[in-house]
Design a protein around this motif. Structure first.
Motif, PDB file in Angstrom:
ATOM      1  N   UNK A 282      26.196  18.687  31.761  1.00 40.72           N
ATOM      2  CA  UNK A 282      26.536  18.739  30.342  1.00 40.72           C
ATOM      3  C   UNK A 282      27.970  18.286  30.088  1.00 40.72           C
ATOM      4  N   UNK A 283      28.842  18.613  31.013  1.00 38.75           N
ATOM      5  CA  UNK A 283      30.235  18.179  30.841  1.00 38.75           C
ATOM      6  C   UNK A 283      30.348  16.664  30.875  1.00 38.75           C
ATOM      7  N   UNK A 284      29.734  16.066  31.910  1.00 43.18           N
ATOM      8  CA  UNK A 284      29.873  14.621  32.108  1.00 43.18           C
ATOM      9  C   UNK A 284      28.830  13.818  31.343  1.00 43.18           C
ATOM     10  N   UNK A 285      27.697  14.448  31.025  1.00 44.54           N
ATOM     11  CA  UNK A 285      26.612  13.698  30.396  1.00 44.54           C
ATOM     12  C   UNK A 285      26.413  13.949  28.926  1.00 44.54           C
ATOM     13  N   UNK A 286      27.040  15.007  28.391  1.00 48.02           N
ATOM     14  CA  UNK A 286      26.871  15.310  26.969  1.00 48.02           C
ATOM     15  C   UNK A 286      28.202  15.435  26.245  1.00 48.02           C
ATOM     16  N   UNK A 287      29.017  16.420  26.653  1.00 51.96           N
ATOM     17  CA  UNK A 287      30.229  16.722  25.879  1.00 51.96           C
ATOM     18  C   UNK A 287      31.241  15.579  25.959  1.00 51.96           C
ATOM     19  N   UNK A 288      31.527  15.096  27.170  1.00 51.79           N
ATOM     20  CA  UNK A 288      32.489  13.980  27.295  1.00 51.79           C
ATOM     21  C   UNK A 288      32.003  12.729  26.564  1.00 51.79           C
ATOM     22  N   UNK A 293      32.221   8.948  21.904  1.00 54.60           N
ATOM     23  CA  UNK A 293      31.569   8.319  20.762  1.00 54.60           C
ATOM     24  C   UNK A 293      32.305   8.622  19.460  1.00 54.60           C
ATOM     25  N   UNK A 294      32.753   9.867  19.315  1.00 51.09           N
ATOM     26  CA  UNK A 294      33.489  10.231  18.109  1.00 51.09           C
ATOM     27  C   UNK A 294      34.828   9.501  18.056  1.00 51.09           C
ATOM     28  N   UNK A 295      35.489   9.385  19.210  1.00 53.05           N
ATOM     29  CA  UNK A 295      36.756   8.640  19.253  1.00 53.05           C
ATOM     30  C   UNK A 295      36.541   7.167  18.924  1.00 53.05           C
ATOM     31  N   UNK A 296      35.470   6.588  19.467  1.00 58.88           N
ATOM     32  CA  UNK A 296      35.158   5.182  19.172  1.00 58.88           C
ATOM     33  C   UNK A 296      34.896   4.991  17.679  1.00 58.88           C
ATOM     34  N   UNK A 488      24.793   7.673  13.216  1.00 60.36           N
ATOM     35  CA  UNK A 488      23.436   8.180  13.140  1.00 60.36           C
ATOM     36  C   UNK A 488      22.695   7.979  14.456  1.00 60.36           C
ATOM     37  N   UNK A 489      22.955   6.866  15.112  1.00 57.40           N
ATOM     38  CA  UNK A 489      22.301   6.600  16.391  1.00 57.40           C
ATOM     39  C   UNK A 489      22.706   7.637  17.429  1.00 57.40           C
ATOM     40  N   UNK A 490      24.003   7.973  17.477  1.00 58.39           N
ATOM     41  CA  UNK A 490      24.463   8.983  18.431  1.00 58.39           C
ATOM     42  C   UNK A 490      23.873  10.347  18.102  1.00 58.39           C
ATOM     43  N   UNK A 491      23.759  10.666  16.804  1.00 61.17           N
ATOM     44  CA  UNK A 491      23.170  11.946  16.394  1.00 61.17           C
ATOM     45  C   UNK A 491      21.689  12.001  16.764  1.00 61.17           C
ATOM     46  N   UNK A 492      20.972  10.915  16.532  1.00 57.98           N
ATOM     47  CA  UNK A 492      19.537  10.873  16.836  1.00 57.98           C
ATOM     48  C   UNK A 492      19.275  10.997  18.333  1.00 57.98           C
ATOM     49  N   UNK A 493      20.087  10.310  19.134  1.00 55.43           N
ATOM     50  CA  UNK A 493      19.915  10.402  20.587  1.00 55.43           C
ATOM     51  C   UNK A 493      20.152  11.823  21.073  1.00 55.43           C
ATOM     52  N   UNK A 495      19.669  14.507  19.309  1.00 50.86           N
ATOM     53  CA  UNK A 495      18.536  15.312  18.850  1.00 50.86           C
ATOM     54  C   UNK A 495      17.339  15.160  19.791  1.00 50.86           C
ATOM     55  N   UNK A 496      17.105  13.931  20.259  1.00 48.22           N
ATOM     56  CA  UNK A 496      16.002  13.692  21.204  1.00 48.22           C
ATOM     57  C   UNK A 496      16.243  14.460  22.501  1.00 48.22           C
ATOM     58  N   UNK A 497      17.490  14.396  22.992  1.00 46.58           N
ATOM     59  CA  UNK A 497      17.815  15.112  24.233  1.00 46.58           C
ATOM     60  C   UNK A 497      17.715  16.622  24.047  1.00 46.58           C
ATOM     61  N   UNK A 498      18.119  17.095  22.887  1.00 49.37           N
ATOM     62  CA  UNK A 498      18.036  18.532  22.613  1.00 49.37           C
ATOM     63  C   UNK A 498      16.590  19.000  22.583  1.00 49.37           C
ATOM     64  N   UNK A 499      15.714  18.204  21.985  1.00 42.65           N
ATOM     65  CA  UNK A 499      14.293  18.545  21.952  1.00 42.65           C
ATOM     66  C   UNK A 499      13.701  18.534  23.358  1.00 42.65           C
ATOM     67  N   UNK A 500      14.122  17.551  24.155  1.00 44.27           N
ATOM     68  CA  UNK A 500      13.648  17.491  25.547  1.00 44.27           C
ATOM     69  C   UNK A 500      14.123  18.705  26.335  1.00 44.27           C
ATOM     70  N   UNK A 501      15.356  19.141  26.063  1.00 37.88           N
ATOM     71  CA  UNK A 501      15.902  20.317  26.754  1.00 37.88           C
ATOM     72  C   UNK A 501      15.110  21.570  26.394  1.00 37.88           C
ATOM     73  N   UNK A 502      14.726  21.700  25.125  1.00 38.38           N
ATOM     74  CA  UNK A 502      13.913  22.847  24.717  1.00 38.38           C
ATOM     75  C   UNK A 502      12.567  22.851  25.438  1.00 38.38           C
TER      76      UNK A 502
END
Length: 562
Positions: A282-288, A293-296, A488-493, A495-502
Motif C-alpha cells: 500500500x505504501x509503494x503501490x497506493x499512497x505514494x 498523481x496529485x502532485x502531477x 477522474x481517471x486516477x479516481x476511477x482506477x 475505485x476499481x482497486x478498492x472494490x477488488x480489495x473488498x
C-alpha cells in the motif's frame, strides 16, 4: 504363563488405561485452549512368551507413543491463507482511507471544486470589470488550492501512518522470532532425553501462526525437533538463532524509500503477503502513487493557468514585480537540474510592455528565451539590454525582480516560451506541487491585478475566456488528457482497486475459514468423541482391575491349598 506374568498383564492394562484416561481428560480440559492440538495415545501389544509347544501367549499392552494430531501440509496452507487474508485487510483499509480522503461524488470533492474554479473565470469573461466577480474568482482559486493542499497533507499523514505501522509490525515480528527461537531451544533440550514435548510444540506452532499474520512463512523442521523459518526463501530463524528483521529507510531524491532487511546481514526481504506485505504494497503501490498523481495534477494546473494568466492584463500594471519561483543557481541553464526550476521553458519569446502612467503611451519589447541555453542571469541581461525604463535584477531568494522607472508601469503578453509562468511573473498560482500550491498573495490583497483581458483591450475578457476553456484542453504532460480527465481517471482506477480489495477480503476470509475448519477436524477436540474414549478406557480399566482381582483370588486359593 506364571501367575506373576498374569499379574503383569493386568498391571500393564491398568497403566495403559490410566494413561489413556489422562490423555482424554487432558483433551477435554483444553477443548477451548487456543493453539491446542488434541493428543492420541497409541497402544501396542507386548511381545508374547511361550507357554507350551507351539503355543505363545501375550504379555499385556504397552504405550507406544502419545502424539499430537497435526497435518503439517494443511497447517502450512492455513498459514499461507492467514497471510493472504491479512494482506487483503491492509489493502482494504488503506484503499478505503484514500477513497474517503478524496471524497469524490460529493459537493466537496476536487472535481466539483475544479469545475467551480473554471466556471468562475467563464463568469468573469462576461463582466471582467466587476470587482465582485474578480473577488469570487480569487476566492474559488483559494478554495481549490486549499483543497489540493489539504489532500496532499492528508496523504502525507496516511503514509506516515503506514510507516509507523511498518515499524511496529517489524518489532512484533522480531519478538515472535525471538520467542520461537527460545521454544526451539527448549524443545531440543527436552526431547533429547524423552519423547515429544507436545505443550512446547503447541506453543511454537501458535507463535508461528501469529507470525503468519504479519508475513509469509515457510517452516522446515529438523529431526532434532528444531525448526527454521524462512521468508520468501530467506532464512530469518535458524534453529535457536534469530537473525532478526529490520526496516531500512533511505532518501531517494525527495522521496523516502522503505525496505525490509535481514538484520543479521542486510539481505533484502521481498515481503509480498501478510500484514507487512500489505503495508509495503500500500505504501509503494497506493499512497505514494496517489501523491505523485496529485502532485502531477497540481503542477500542470499551476503551470497551465499561470502560462495564460501571465500573458494577460489586469486593471493595474506593475511598478515593481518579483517572481515567485526561487532558483538554486542563477547562472545555470534554466532547464538544467542545477537551476532548480520546476517548470520547462521552451525556445520562444515574450513581450514586456512599458506604459507611461500619465500619457498612457505604451511600448512593447520582445525578449527571447531558451531554457536549454539561457540562465536567469542571461534573461536579466537581455531584459536590461532590450527594455528601457525598467531594471531587471536577481531578487531575494534568487528570483527575477523587475522595477519600472518612476512614472512607468509594466505589463506582459504573447509568451511563447512559458518563461513568465516558469519564473513566477504575473501568475495566478504560486508553488510547484500539491504541497505548496496557493494563490498569489498580491491577487488576494488586490483582485484588480487579476488578469482578465488580453491585447491590452480593457473589458474584452480574453484571458478569462482562455483560462475557462483550459478545463477542456488535453495536456501532453497528462498523457493527452485534460485536467479533469486525468483526475477522474486516477479516481476511477482507485475505485476499481478498492472494490477488488473488498472482494479479496471476502474470498480470503472464506478460504481461511475453510482451512481452519479442516485443521480443527484433524487437531481440534471433539467433546463427544473424547466422552466415548473416556467410557472405553474406563471399561478397559475396570476390566483390568477385575482381571487382577481374579488372578489374586486364584493365587489365594493356591496358597490355601499349600
Amino acid at each position: 504363563m506364571s501367575i506373576n506374568g498374569s499379574l503383569q498383564v493386568g498391571r500393564s492394562a491398568l497403566l495403559a488405561s490410566q494413561a489413556a484416561l489422562q490423555v482424554a481428560g487432558n483433551n477435554m480440559a483444553n477443548a477451548s485452549t487456543p493453539g491446542f492440538h488434541r493428543r492420541t495415545i497409541q497402544l501396542t501389544p507386548q511381545t508374547t512368551e511361550a507357554v507350551g509347544r507351539n503355543a505363545r501367549v501375550g504379555r499385556g499392552v504397552q504405550i507406544n507413543s502419545i502424539r499430537r494430531e497435526i497435518d503439517s501440509g494443511l497447517q502450512a496452507r492455513l498459514r499461507d491463507a492467514i497471510s493472504n487474508q491479512n494482506q487483503a485487510l491492509m489493502n482494504q483499509r488503506f484503499l478505503t482511507s484514500i477513497e474517503t480522503l478524496q471524497n469524490e461524488l460529493t459537493d466537496n470533492d476536487l472535481s466539483t471544486t475544479l469545475s467551480r474554479f473554471f466556471n468562475s473565470f467563464s463568469e468573469l469573461s462576461n463582466t471582467p470589470e466587476d470587482s465582485a466577480v474578480r473577488a469570487l474568482v480569487v476566492q474559488e482559486g483559494v478554495v481549490l488550492a486549499d483543497r489540493i493542499a489539504t489532500m496532499r497533507g492528508d496523504y502525507s499523514r496516511v503514509i506516515g501512518e503506514v510507516d509507523n505501522e511498518i515499524t511496529a509490525t517489524v518489532r512484533s515480528i522480531n519478538d515472535l522470532l525471538e520467542r520461537t527461537a527460545e521454544a526451539n531451544a527448549q524443545i531440543v533440550n527436552t526431547e533429547a532425553t524423552s519423547g515429544e514435548e507436545s505443550s512446547l510444540r503447541d506453543l511454537r506452532d501458535q507463535l508461528i501462526d501469529e507470525l503468519a499474520e504479519y508475513v509469509e512463512v515457510d517452516v522446515i523442521e529438523h529431526p532434532s525437533g528444531s525448526t527454521d523459518i524462512l521468508i520468501n526463501s530467506i532464512p530469518v530463524l535458524l534453529a535457536g538463532i534469530n537473525r532478526g528483521v529490520e526496516v531500512r529507510k533511505e532518501s531517494v531524491g525527495d522521496a523516502l524509500e522503505v525496505s525490509i532487511r535481514v538484520a543479521d546481514d542486510g539481505t533484502t526481504l521481498d515481503v509480498n503477503t501478510g500484514r507487512l506485505g500489505g503495508l509495503i504494497g500500500q505504501r509503494d503501490g497506493t499512497v505514494s502513487p496517489v501523491i505523485d498523481q496529485l502532485n502531477t495534477f497540481a503542477k500542470e494546473l499551476i503551470f497551465q493557468v499561470n502560462r495564460i494568466h501571465s500573458q494577460g492584463q489586469g486593471e493595474l500594471g506593475f511598478e515593481q514585480l518579483v517572481g515567485t519561483t526561487m532558483l538554486d543557481d542563477t547562472s545555470a541553464a534554466l532547464n538544467s537540474t542545477n537551476s532548480g526550476l520546476p517548470f520547462t521553458i521552451e525556445n520562444g519569446s515574450f513581450f514586456v510592455h512599458v506604459t507611461h502612467q500619465e500619457t498612457g503611451i505604451r511600448s512593447a519589447f520582445q525578449v527571447t528565451a531558451n531554457g536549454d541555453t539561457d540562465s536567469l542571469d542571461d534573461i536579466i541581461t537581455r531584459l536590461n539590454a532590450t527594455v528601457p525604463d525598467m531594471v531587471a535584477s536577481v531578487g531575494l531568494g534568487s528570483t527575477l525582480r523587475m522595477d519600472a522607472s518612476p512614472g512607468y508601469e509594466l505589463s506582459f503578453s504573447n509568451d511563447t516560451s512559458g518563461a513568465l509562468a516558469a519564473l513566477g511573473v504575473n501568475t495566478f498560482f504560486t508553488g510547484q506541487s500539491a504541497a505548496d500550491i496557493d494563490v498569489h498573495a498580491e491577487l488576494i490583497a488586490d483582485p484588480q491585478r487579476l488578469s482578465a483581458d488580453t491585447g491590452h483591450i480593457s473589458g474584452n475578457g480574453g484571458t478569462a475566456v482562455t483560462i475557462a476553456e483550459l478545463q477542456d484542453v488535453a495536456q501532453s504532460a497528462l498523457g493527452n488528457s485534460t485536467l479533469r480527465e486525468f483526475w477522474q481517471d486516477s479516481v476511477n482506477k482507485l475505485a476499481v482497486r478498492s472494490n477488488a480489495a473488498n472482494n479479496a477480503v471476502e474470498s480470503t476470509g472464506l478460504v481461511t475459514e475453510s482451512l481452519n475448519a479442516q485443521v480443527q477436524a484433524v487437531s481440534g477436540v471433539s467433546i463427544d468423541e473424547e466422552s466415548l474414549n473416556l467410557l472405553t478406557f474406563q471399561r478397559q480399566f475396570q476390566a483390568a482391575a477385575r482381571f487382577i482381582n481374579v488372578i489374586d483370588e486364584t493365587l489365594q486359593t493356591l496358597l490355601s491349598i499349600v
